[in-house]
Design an enzyme around this catalytic site. Structure first.
Site, PDB file in Angstrom:
ATOM      1  N   LYS A 118      46.908  34.223  43.966  1.00 29.40           N
ATOM      2  CA  LYS A 118      47.261  34.350  42.556  1.00 29.40           C
ATOM      3  C   LYS A 118      47.900  33.087  42.016  1.00 29.40           C
ATOM      4  O   LYS A 118      47.696  32.745  40.853  1.00 29.40           O
ATOM      5  CB  LYS A 118      48.189  35.550  42.327  1.00 29.40           C
ATOM      6  CG  LYS A 118      47.455  36.864  42.375  1.00 29.40           C
ATOM      7  CD  LYS A 118      48.188  37.951  41.623  1.00 29.40           C
ATOM      8  CE  LYS A 118      47.412  39.257  41.700  1.00 29.40           C
ATOM      9  NZ  LYS A 118      48.174  40.395  41.182  1.00 29.40           N
ATOM     10  N   LYS A 146      36.772  44.524  39.204  1.00 30.15           N
ATOM     11  CA  LYS A 146      36.940  44.620  37.759  1.00 30.15           C
ATOM     12  C   LYS A 146      37.182  43.249  37.146  1.00 30.15           C
ATOM     13  O   LYS A 146      37.063  43.077  35.946  1.00 30.15           O
ATOM     14  CB  LYS A 146      38.079  45.593  37.438  1.00 30.15           C
ATOM     15  CG  LYS A 146      39.337  45.347  38.226  1.00 30.15           C
ATOM     16  CD  LYS A 146      40.318  46.510  38.151  1.00 30.15           C
ATOM     17  CE  LYS A 146      41.477  46.248  39.113  1.00 30.15           C
ATOM     18  NZ  LYS A 146      42.454  47.302  39.191  1.00 30.15           N
ATOM     19  N   LYS A 185      33.184  42.313  47.185  1.00 30.44           N
ATOM     20  CA  LYS A 185      33.592  43.632  46.710  1.00 30.44           C
ATOM     21  C   LYS A 185      33.321  43.782  45.206  1.00 30.44           C
ATOM     22  O   LYS A 185      33.467  42.814  44.457  1.00 30.44           O
ATOM     23  CB  LYS A 185      35.104  43.747  46.973  1.00 30.44           C
ATOM     24  CG  LYS A 185      35.635  45.152  47.020  1.00 30.44           C
ATOM     25  CD  LYS A 185      37.074  45.150  47.513  1.00 30.44           C
ATOM     26  CE  LYS A 185      38.002  45.644  46.422  1.00 30.44           C
ATOM     27  NZ  LYS A 185      39.389  45.798  46.847  1.00 30.44           N
TER      28      LYS A 185
END
Ligand code: TRP
Length: 339
Positions: A120, A205, A202
Site C-alpha cells: 500500500k 474490486k 484474483k
C-alpha cells in the site's frame, strides 16, 4: 480461562470488509456466502470496516453512504441481524480504546514486516500515513475486543491474523489471561475466483479493467457480456483440473453458483463448446445475484429499518467490546479515577 464468562458456549467468529469499493462475485463466493453459513453454527460478528478505509483518503459523504450500503448488501446476502451481530466499526468507540493499548505493545519491526503495508505504501506514495502503518493493530483490536476464535479471511489478511495472535499472547503473558488467541479460518468450501481477463490473478474490486470482475450489483446484461468476453486459454478443453486457468475459473464459478461439484459441471459440459460453458455460467451467476440485488434494493428503500438494525448491531457489539476494554483498562492501570 476468563472468557468462560461469556454467556455463549459457541465459538465466536468475526470478520470485516472495507466499504471502499464495489464488492465482487469473488467476495460473495469466497467470503460473504461463508459468513452466512457460519452464522448458523457460531456466535458471529460481521463488521463494515470504515475506520480501516480512511487509511486511504475518502470523501466523507461517500464513505458514509458506502458504509451503510455495504451493511445492506451483507443483509441482502443473508446475514441475518437476529442471528449475527452486524455493525459498522466506527459506531463502537471501543475499537479505538483498545487500539491505543495494543499500539503500545506492538513493535515497529513487526509492522514493518507487513506485506500489505509495503504494497500500500508503494501504491499511495503521496500518503504514507501512520494509520496505514498501524492498520494491523486496529484489525487486532477488532478481533480481540470480541474474544473471537475464528477469523475467516482471504490469504492477503492471514499475516494480520498472525500478528493478532502474537499480540494476544504477548498481552496475556504480561498481564495475565485476557484475550482469546484467534485463528485464521480458511473455509473448507469457498471458491477462489480469479479475474475473467487475467485468470492468474484474483478477481479484484480494484481491477482497473471492469471486464476482469463481476460486481455483485452488475445488472444481468453486464454479467452476460463480461462472461462472454472472459478469456478461455485453450481450445475445447473442459476439465476439472487446472490445465487452462481461464476455463477452470469459469467452471469454478459455474459450479459454485449452480451448487454442482466441479466434476459434475465438467461432465455436463464435456464435448460442448465454450459458448455453452459461458452461457450456463452467466445464467447461474445471474440466478445467484439477481435475488440478492432485489433484496438489496428493498432494504435500501427502508432507511429507517436499516438504521435501526445498525443501531441495534452497534449496541450488541458494544456490550461485548466494553467487557474486554474494562478488563484491559484495569490491567494496564487506566482505572485510577472511580466515578
Ligand atoms: N483488513 C481487512 C481487509 O481489508 C478488513 C478487516 C478489518 C478485517 N478488520 C477485520 C477482517 C477484522 C477480519 C477481521 O480485508
Amino acid at each position: 480461562m476468563e472468557s468462560t464468562e461469556r454467556t455463549e458456549q459457541r465459538k465466536t467468529v468475526l470478520s470485516g470488509i472495507q466499504p471502499t469499493s464495489r464488492l465482487t462475485l469473488g467476495n460473495y463466493l469466497g467470503a460473504l456466502k461463508n459468513f452466512v453459513a457460519m452464522q448458523e453454527e457460531f456466535d458471529s460478528f460481521y463488521m463494515v470496516a470504515d475506520m480501516h478505509a480512511i487509511t486511504v483518503r475518502q470523501e466523507a459523504a461517500e464513505l458514509r453512504r458506502r458504509s451503510v450500503e455495504t451493511a445492506a448488501l451483507f443483509m441482502a446476502c443473508g446475514i441475518d441481524p437476529e442471528k449475527s451481530t452486524l455493525f459498522i466499526q466506527s459506531s463502537v468507540p471501543e475499537h479505538v480504546m483498545l487500539t491505543w493499548v495494543l499500539n503500545c505493545n506492538t513493535y515497529m519491526g513487526e509492522l514493518n514486516r507487513m506485506t500489505q503495508f509495503k504494497d500500500k505504501s508503494a501504491r499511495h506514495a503521496d500518503n504514507i500515513n501512520a494509520g496505514l502503518f498501524t492498520y494491523p493493530v486496529l484489525m487486532a483490536a477488532d478481533i480481540l475486543l470480541y474474544q473471537a476464535h475464528l477469523i475467516p479471511v482471504g490469504a492477503d489478511q492471514k499475516q494480520h491474523v498472525e500478528l493478532t495472535r502474537d499480540l494476544a499472547e504477548r498481552f496475556n503473558k504480561l498481564y495475565g489471561n485476557t484475550f482469546v488467541v484467534p485463528e485464521p479460518y480458511i473455509p473448507k468450501v469457498g471458491a477462489r475466483i480469479m479475474s475473467l481477463q487475467e485468470p492468474e490473478n484474483k478477481m479484484s474490486k480494484s481491477d482497473p479493467n471492469p471486464n476482469g470482475y463481476i460486481a455483485m450489483l452488475d445488472d444481468p446484461d453486464t454479467i452476460v457480456r463480461k462472461i462472454k468476453r472472459a478469456v478461455t486459454d485453450c481450445e475445447e478443453c473442459i476439465s476439472p483440473d487446472r490445465c487452462c486457468p481461464g476455463v477452470y475459473n469459469l467452471l469454478t464459478i459455474y459450479s459454485a453458483c449452480s451448487g454442482k461439484t466441479l466434476e459434475e459441471a465438467a461432465g455436463e459440459l464435456e464435448g460442448q463448446g465454450y459458448g455453452v460453458l459461458k452461457a450456463r455460467t452467466a445464467d447461474a451467476v445471474v440466478s445467484v445475484l439477481e435475488p440478492i440485488q432485489k433484496e438489496y434494493a428493498r432494504i435500501l428503500q427502508d432507511k429507517r429499518y436499516l438504521n435501526d438494525t445498525l443501531v441495534n448491531g452497534a449496541e450488541k457489539a458494544q456490550r461485548r467490546a466494553r467487557r474486554t476494554v474494562s478488563k484491559v483498562y484495569h490491567k494496564v492501570g487506566f482505572d485510577s479515577v472511580k466515578r
